[in-house]
Design an enzyme around this catalytic site. Structure first.
Site, PDB file in Angstrom:
ATOM      1  N   GLY A  10       0.828  -1.205   0.000  1.00 15.15           N
ATOM      2  CA  GLY A  10       0.000   0.000   0.000  1.00 15.15           C
ATOM      3  C   GLY A  10       0.861   1.253   0.000  1.00 15.15           C
ATOM      4  O   GLY A  10       2.093   1.202  -0.112  1.00 15.15           O
ATOM      5  N   VAL A  12       1.474   3.690   2.513  1.00 20.62           N
ATOM      6  CA  VAL A  12       2.422   3.811   3.632  1.00 20.62           C
ATOM      7  C   VAL A  12       3.326   2.586   3.703  1.00 20.62           C
ATOM      8  O   VAL A  12       4.552   2.693   3.878  1.00 20.62           O
ATOM      9  CB  VAL A  12       1.672   3.977   4.979  1.00 20.62           C
ATOM     10  N   ASP A  31       0.430  -8.994   1.556  1.00 25.37           N
ATOM     11  CA  ASP A  31      -0.616  -8.097   1.044  1.00 25.37           C
ATOM     12  C   ASP A  31      -1.526  -8.856   0.102  1.00 25.37           C
ATOM     13  O   ASP A  31      -1.070  -9.751  -0.616  1.00 25.37           O
ATOM     14  CB  ASP A  31       0.051  -6.917   0.297  1.00 25.37           C
ATOM     15  N   ASN A  32      -2.808  -8.502   0.108  1.00 26.48           N
ATOM     16  CA  ASN A  32      -3.730  -9.142  -0.854  1.00 26.48           C
ATOM     17  C   ASN A  32      -3.995  -8.258  -2.080  1.00 26.48           C
ATOM     18  O   ASN A  32      -4.837  -8.588  -2.915  1.00 26.48           O
ATOM     19  CB  ASN A  32      -5.062  -9.513  -0.177  1.00 26.48           C
ATOM     20  N   THR A  35      -6.290  -2.815  -1.993  1.00 23.37           N
ATOM     21  CA  THR A  35      -6.177  -1.374  -2.237  1.00 23.37           C
ATOM     22  C   THR A  35      -4.724  -0.973  -2.511  1.00 23.37           C
ATOM     23  O   THR A  35      -4.446   0.187  -2.801  1.00 23.37           O
ATOM     24  CB  THR A  35      -6.698  -0.545  -1.037  1.00 23.37           C
ATOM     25  N   VAL A  57      -4.757 -11.374   5.121  1.00 26.43           N
ATOM     26  CA  VAL A  57      -4.399 -11.643   6.523  1.00 26.43           C
ATOM     27  C   VAL A  57      -5.630 -11.962   7.370  1.00 26.43           C
ATOM     28  O   VAL A  57      -5.508 -12.549   8.443  1.00 26.43           O
ATOM     29  CB  VAL A  57      -3.579 -10.493   7.164  1.00 26.43           C
ATOM     30  N   TYR A 145     -14.647   1.328   9.745  1.00 22.36           N
ATOM     31  CA  TYR A 145     -13.207   1.587   9.885  1.00 22.36           C
ATOM     32  C   TYR A 145     -12.867   1.949  11.331  1.00 22.36           C
ATOM     33  O   TYR A 145     -11.985   1.351  11.951  1.00 22.36           O
ATOM     34  CB  TYR A 145     -12.826   2.723   8.941  1.00 22.36           C
ATOM     35  N   THR A 175      -1.972  11.277   6.248  1.00 24.43           N
ATOM     36  CA  THR A 175      -0.631  11.225   5.670  1.00 24.43           C
ATOM     37  C   THR A 175      -0.739  11.261   4.147  1.00 24.43           C
ATOM     38  O   THR A 175      -1.685  10.715   3.576  1.00 24.43           O
ATOM     39  CB  THR A 175       0.075   9.940   6.141  1.00 24.43           C
TER      40      THR A 175
HETATM   41  P1  NAD Z   1      -3.487   1.635   1.523  1.00 22.94           P
HETATM   42  O1  NAD Z   1      -4.882   1.284   1.170  1.00 22.94           O
HETATM   43  O2  NAD Z   1      -2.647   2.314   0.501  1.00 22.94           O
HETATM   44  O3  NAD Z   1      -2.692   0.374   2.032  1.00 22.94           O
HETATM   45  C1  NAD Z   1      -3.297  -0.675   2.725  1.00 22.94           C
HETATM   46  C2  NAD Z   1      -2.697  -1.974   2.234  1.00 22.94           C
HETATM   47  O4  NAD Z   1      -3.288  -3.059   2.940  1.00 22.94           O
HETATM   48  C3  NAD Z   1      -2.964  -2.217   0.744  1.00 22.94           C
HETATM   49  O5  NAD Z   1      -1.789  -2.605   0.098  1.00 22.94           O
HETATM   50  C4  NAD Z   1      -3.993  -3.351   0.733  1.00 22.94           C
HETATM   51  O6  NAD Z   1      -3.930  -4.143  -0.428  1.00 22.94           O
HETATM   52  C5  NAD Z   1      -3.607  -4.092   2.008  1.00 22.94           C
HETATM   53  N1  NAD Z   1      -4.690  -4.880   2.573  1.00 22.94           N
HETATM   54  C6  NAD Z   1      -5.948  -4.471   2.877  1.00 22.94           C
HETATM   55  N2  NAD Z   1      -6.662  -5.487   3.403  1.00 22.94           N
HETATM   56  C7  NAD Z   1      -5.833  -6.560   3.432  1.00 22.94           C
HETATM   57  C8  NAD Z   1      -5.974  -7.903   3.858  1.00 22.94           C
HETATM   58  N3  NAD Z   1      -7.138  -8.346   4.360  1.00 22.94           N
HETATM   59  N4  NAD Z   1      -4.921  -8.751   3.749  1.00 22.94           N
HETATM   60  C9  NAD Z   1      -3.752  -8.314   3.238  1.00 22.94           C
HETATM   61  N5  NAD Z   1      -3.545  -7.050   2.809  1.00 22.94           N
HETATM   62  C10 NAD Z   1      -4.580  -6.193   2.917  1.00 22.94           C
HETATM   63  O7  NAD Z   1      -3.590   2.546   2.844  1.00 22.94           O
HETATM   64  P2  NAD Z   1      -2.441   3.359   3.604  1.00 22.94           P
HETATM   65  O8  NAD Z   1      -2.783   4.803   3.537  1.00 22.94           O
HETATM   66  O9  NAD Z   1      -1.104   2.911   3.145  1.00 22.94           O
HETATM   67  O10 NAD Z   1      -2.685   2.892   5.101  1.00 22.94           O
HETATM   68  C11 NAD Z   1      -1.858   1.905   5.715  1.00 22.94           C
HETATM   69  C12 NAD Z   1      -2.262   1.743   7.159  1.00 22.94           C
HETATM   70  O11 NAD Z   1      -2.096   2.974   7.869  1.00 22.94           O
HETATM   71  C13 NAD Z   1      -3.720   1.315   7.348  1.00 22.94           C
HETATM   72  O12 NAD Z   1      -3.794   0.396   8.411  1.00 22.94           O
HETATM   73  C14 NAD Z   1      -4.406   2.605   7.732  1.00 22.94           C
HETATM   74  O13 NAD Z   1      -5.536   2.361   8.531  1.00 22.94           O
HETATM   75  C15 NAD Z   1      -3.313   3.323   8.501  1.00 22.94           C
HETATM   76  N6  NAD Z   1      -3.516   4.774   8.442  1.00 22.94           N
HETATM   77  C16 NAD Z   1      -3.211   5.478   7.316  1.00 22.94           C
HETATM   78  C17 NAD Z   1      -3.467   6.839   7.285  1.00 22.94           C
HETATM   79  C18 NAD Z   1      -3.137   7.674   6.076  1.00 22.94           C
HETATM   80  O14 NAD Z   1      -3.433   8.869   6.086  1.00 22.94           O
HETATM   81  N7  NAD Z   1      -2.524   7.145   5.045  1.00 22.94           N
HETATM   82  C19 NAD Z   1      -4.028   7.481   8.395  1.00 22.94           C
HETATM   83  C20 NAD Z   1      -4.350   6.709   9.505  1.00 22.94           C
HETATM   84  C21 NAD Z   1      -4.071   5.358   9.532  1.00 22.94           C
END
Ligand code: NAD
Ligand code: UDP
Length: 320
Positions: A10, A12, A31-32, A35, A57, A145, A175
């Site tokens: 993803g 981050v 990762d699946n 997203t 996961v 969420y 972020t």
């Molecule tokens: P993102 O959607 O880009 O990344 C999430 C990743 O998780 C993706 O690669 C997706 O394929 C993977 N994923 C989702 N469900 C899955 C599953 N069941 N099994 C395996 N992989 C799975 O989002 P992000 O912005 O990179 O966020 C990453 C983490 O940081 C998340 O947990 C999010 O809640 C947390 N977070 C992010 C923000 C932000 O602003 N970016 C803010 C608060 C919290």
């Protein structure tokens, strides 16, 4: 260390994998690709010490070989994504977090949960310190969420308290940076894509609601600091530079030189009015504070969107 990063493909997660590899750790990205995107980790695939495991996961997963730390980031994060995948979001916050905790317990590994400022809901205390319990609507559209992450924090704490797992919780505030999906619906990606494509910038409500935007390089430094210690948290990770959505739109227009108009759209239900982290704990416990200001971070992000070739037709082709 050998670090398992769930959600490593993803936005981050891919930056976290990169920084860990750069300092010499081995990384197993699980990762699946729901997203996330394979191209986020394409440049890492050839690097020694990097392994990609495609798995959901929430269904349970195993990682062959040693594990020293687990960074659990897997979860949809953009409101548009978790509205599209409501049950998967609840599953990954609950069952997915438990599976990641079981992996950490089996290996006596450090476990870090990527939680969120959304646990504060639409906060009645401003700015938000970690001691604040939040103001969340358990049956509102964002609850899939918010409540999943609140449960994830609870189950993480239970594994620490009752099973002795070495856990840490970081609460991440908004972020942004390179590798945001242009069509993920988040405000920074939407405004940059719209500005570069000559489309109207979509402002929800009066645009006076606030967020505090942290550049991704700053954030992942904080996550690494959390991996490297035994601090249980929760610890807020965010940039306390609070801005209205209107201010963000103006800044994106100035940086891109775009003459896109702005368009008013209805405010989504339960959209938090104000959000800003208190980061005293991060400074004291992790020696962490953000270093990249919003304008500098946005310039880097805009330049990545340009190199990615964002214009309306191309961007639509990349949407998931
Ligand atoms: P993102 O959607 O880009 O990344 C999430 C990743 O998780 C993706 O690669 C997706 O394929 C993977 N994923 C989702 N469900 C899955 C599953 N069941 N099994 C395996 N992989 C799975 O989002 P992000 O912005 O990179 O966020 C990453 C983490 O940081 C998340 O947990 C999010 O809640 C947390 N977070 C992010 C923000 C932000 O602003 N970016 C803010 C608060 C919290
Ligand atoms: N927002 C907006 N236009 C958009 C996308 C979002 O005005 O095209 C607003 C949204 O209503 C919220 C803020 O920007 O007040 C941040 O939204 P985002 O989805 O990025 O993150 P979150 O709501 O999870 O903080």
């Amino acid at each position: 260390m050998r670090v398992v990063v769930t959600g490593g493909a993803g936005f981050v997660g891919s930056h976290l994998c990169e920084i860990l590899l750069r300092r010499g750790d081995d990384v197993v990205c699980v990762d699946n690709l729901s997203t996330g995107r394979a191209e986020n980790i394409a440049a890492l695939s050839d690097q020694r010490g990097f392994t990609f495991l495609r798995a959901d996961v929430s269904d349970g997963f195993d990682v062959p070989g040693p594990v020293d730390a687990v960074a659990h980031l897997a979860s949809p994060a953009s409101p548009a994504d978790y509205h599209k995948f409501p049950l998967q979001t609840l599953a990954v916050g609950s069952r997915g977090t438990e599976h990641a905790l079981v992996l950490a317990r089996r290996h006596e590994a450090r476990f870090v949960l990527a939680s969120t400022s959304e646990v504060y809901g639409d906060p009645q205390v401003h700015p938000q310190p970690e001691e604040y319990w939040g103001h969340v609507n358990p049956v509102g559209p964002r609850s899939v969420y918010d409540e999943a992450k609140r449960y994830a924090e609870a189950v993480t704490t239970a594994y620490a308290r009752h099973s002795g797992v070495n856990t840490g919780i970081v609460r991440i505030f908004n972020t942004y940076g390179p590798r945001l999906r242009p069509h993920d619906g988040r405000v920074v990606s939407s405004f940059i894509r719209q500005a570069l494509g000559g489309e109207a910038l979509t402002i929800y409500g009066d645009g006076l609601q606030t967020r505090s935007f942290c550049f991704v390089d700053d954030l992942v430094r904080g996550i690494v600091a959390m991996l490297d210690c035994r601090e249980p948290g929760p610890v807020n990770l965010g940039n306390p530079d609070e801005r209205t959505v209107v201010e963000l739109a103006e800044l994106v227009l100035r940086i891109t030189g775009s003459r896109s108009p702005v368009q008013s759209l209805p405010l989504p239900t339960d959209d938090p009015v104000r959000r800003c982290p208190v980061i005293v704990k991060a400074l004291e416990r992790l020696a962490w504070k953000p270093e990249i200001d919003l304008e500098e971070g946005l310039r880097a992000t805009v330049s990545w969107f340009r190199s990615y070739g964002v214009e309306p037709a191309a961007a639509a082709g990349q949407a998931r």
